[in-house]
Design a protein around this motif. Structure first.
Motif, PDB file in Angstrom:
ATOM      1  N   HIS A 190       8.614   3.410   9.050  1.00 13.19           N
ATOM      2  CA  HIS A 190       8.136   2.476  10.428  1.00 13.19           C
ATOM      3  C   HIS A 190       6.759   3.069  11.150  1.00 13.19           C
ATOM      4  CE1 HIS A 190       9.314  -0.274  13.428  1.00 13.19           C
ATOM      5  NE2 HIS A 190       9.059   0.650  14.227  1.00 13.19           N
ATOM      6  N   SER A 243       0.910  -1.067   0.132  1.00  7.69           N
ATOM      7  CA  SER A 243      -0.023  -0.005  -0.061  1.00  7.69           C
ATOM      8  C   SER A 243       0.782   1.186  -0.043  1.00  7.69           C
ATOM      9  CB  SER A 243      -1.022   0.007   1.182  1.00  7.69           C
ATOM     10  OG  SER A 243      -0.395   0.014   2.428  1.00  7.69           O
ATOM     11  N   ASN A 244       1.855   1.234   0.745  1.00  5.98           N
ATOM     12  CA  ASN A 244       3.027   2.429   0.484  1.00  5.98           C
ATOM     13  C   ASN A 244       3.580   2.636  -0.825  1.00  5.98           C
ATOM     14  OD1 ASN A 244       3.444   4.184   3.160  1.00  5.98           O
ATOM     15  ND2 ASN A 244       3.423   1.999   4.004  1.00  5.98           N
TER      16      ASN A 244
END
Ligand code: GAR
Length: 200
Positions: A107, A13-14
């Protein structure tokens, strides 16, 4: 324009957010290569759907071999900036030194809190009242390099790991493109650690 590569192990998704922010022909940069250490990672199929070159490189027990192959591919593709997006392996000090200032990670916590695996679960178990995501340059440590930006979210009383992860992920998709933009514009730079000694 900068040539961007994404290293990822999972869902992607990133990658989707980064590819939308840096499409082909963008004057600032484009995502042109995706490398994954998992042959069956959804991120590889997603990359191909998006028209981005995508390669599987086995990691297995042989990190040095993965890194040799990845370096060869990144070099051949003329990559300027390497973006870790759900890349679930730790890279060697030699690799992170080679790409110092050109290697970025996202992160799902407010580092330095909750580095490593299951950051969202760690936040819940610690009883944190807020969490979020951090985009940072990668150094030789695990989730330790200089922070480029962070976005915060509340932790709600009835949160599950899944609900907290989803709330953080929505912020990741905004944070990662914004952080990359800052790097490409020269607004965020990798600096050697400050000298900790007080000046006389
Ligand atoms: C994201 O939440 C990312 O922050 C996390 O993995 C997820 C990947 O999602 N990364 C780490 O935990 C790195 N240690 P995606 O594959 O949908 O981008």
């Amino acid at each position: 324009p900068a040539r961007l590569a994404v290293l990822a192990s999972g869902r992607g998704s990133n990658l989707r957010a980064l590819a939308a922010a840096f499409p082909p022909g963008d004057p600032l940069g484009s995502v042109v290569l995706v490398l994954s250490n998992r042959r069956d990672a959804p991120v590889l199929a997603l990359a191909r759907d998006l028209g981005i070159e995508a390669r599987f490189i086995p990691f297995g027990a042989d990190r040095a071999r993965f890194e040799r192959e990845a370096t060869a591919q990144l070099t051949a593709a003329g990559i300027d900036l390497v973006l870790l997006a759900g890349f679930m392996r730790v890279l060697s000090p030699a690799f992170t030194a080679r790409y110092a200032g050109r290697l970025v990670n996202i992160h799902p916590s407010l580092l330095p809190r909750f580095p490593g695996l299951h950051a969202q679960r760690q936040a819940l178990e610690a009883g944190a009242r807020e969490s979020g995501c951090t985009v940072h340059f990668v150094d030789a440590g695990v989730d330790t390099g200089p922070v480029i930006l962070q976005r915060r979210v509340p932790v709600l009383p009835d949160d599950t790991e899944e609900r907290l992860a989803a709330r953080i992920l929505a912020q990741e998709h905004r944070a990662y493109p914004e952080a990359v933009r800052r790097v490409l514009l020269g607004e965020a730079r990798f600096e050697a650690p400050q000298n900790q000694e007080a000046t006389p």
